[in-house]
Motif scaffolding. Structure first.
Motif: not given
Length: 327
Positions: A287-305
């Protein structure tokens, strides 16, 4: 006369597992007390909040039953979560971004003094319940980055106005050792380069107590404000401050996100009045990514940033490259 209160054992067991696991890993735990509507506990909702439709509602410290229930629940939580068996919570935050009345601490549109008075009453009850069981625990008020942006309206109040009124109310009715949990997000939320703003947004983030917004870039505005004599504790100390929620999107690149975090970390580390900085979040939320907020240390699939290792090794020389990038 003693009263009995019924709690959901399954939920308590879940908290036990989480808090016990984190405590055994040596993690200092901060918990947020939020008040949503529940059919089995209508007395927890403030009388002026029962007609609303929001995420969370003002605690009820206006009626005897609400007061008793609120203090009982607070005392139970503090007593249970003060050891290694169930876990130890040392920081308790009462509500979320309470200056945003319409969403996070709903109450009918009332004068600011009325709103703050009702919150302060609930805060004191929670404080008394927690400190009666854990004298070393800290209890915090939560405010967001909207400092003096002329936001007093049907939906929100200015954070500085809330802070002033809350401090006055608490002091008048008997000073206690409250702290501030602040959320110094960037302006706008979707822009991670908080050190590089457009002219329009730069005008909102100033090194002045009259600034419209407080981000991590000018967080010293808040800590300096709390150094005023009227805000000091009874022992003459500056009240504890934690940055309990903040984050940076990877929308403009993983390297930018990592640089923003490293820069923010060192700003916080070099401010003697800031005790902790809590990053939001571990994994991107859809729901945050849809607003332009990809805040995680990892993506939704678990891949680390890229930020994952920055976060992990922030106290080592390896993070220096991110700081240089930010500059």
């Amino acid at each position: 006369k003693k009263k009995k209160y019924t709690l959901n054992g399954h939920v308590v067991d879940e908290y036990d597992y989480v808090f016990r696991t984190l405590t055994r890993k040596g993690i200092v735990i901060t918990a947020i007390l939020l008040n949503n509507k529940a059919s089995h506990a209508p007395q927890m909702i403030h009388p002026l909040s029962r007609n609303g439709n929001a995420y969370y509602y003002a605690f009820n410290a206006a009626e005897e039953e609400g007061c008793e229930y609120l203090e009982a629940v607070s005392a139970f939580l503090a007593e249970r979560y003060r050891d290694k068996e169930h876990g130890t919570v040392m920081n308790w935050i009462v509500g979320n971004e309470i200056n945003v009345r319409s969403l996070w601490n709903y109450m009918q549109n009332v004068e600011l003094d009325v709103y703050v008075r009702e919150y302060a009453r609930a805060f004191r009850l929670v404080y008394n319940g927690i400190r009666s069981m854990n004298a070393n625990a800290r209890v915090y008020i939560s405010l967001d980055q909207q400092w003096t942006g002329n936001l007093t309206s049907a939906s929100s109040y200015n954070s500085r106005d809330i802070l002033d009124a809350f401090n006055e109310c608490i002091t008048r009715e008997g000073n206690i050792d409250w702290g501030l949990a602040h959320h110094p997000y960037s302006v706008p939320l979707t822009w991670p380069k908080f050190w590089e703003l457009s002219a329009q947004n730069e005008a909102l983030v100033q090194e002045s107590e009259d600034t419209s917004m407080v981000t991590i870039y000018n967080i010293d505005v808040v800590t300096d404000y709390l150094r005023q004599p009227d805000f000091l504790t009874q022992e003459g100390e500056v009240r504890p401050v934690i940055l309990s929620e903040m984050g940076f999107t990877s929308t403009y690149g993983e390297d930018v996100q990592a640089a923003a975090f490293a820069y923010a970390y060192y700003i916080a580390e070099n401010n003697q009045y800031i005790d902790a900085m809590i990053l939001s979040r571990e994994t991107d939320a859809a729901e945050e990514v849809a607003q332009g907020l990809a805040l995680g240390l990892s993506y939704q699939n678990g891949r680390k940033k890229y930020i994952y290792d920055t976060f992990r090794y922030i106290d080592t020389d390896r993070s220096q490259e991110y700081t240089e990038f930010a500059k």
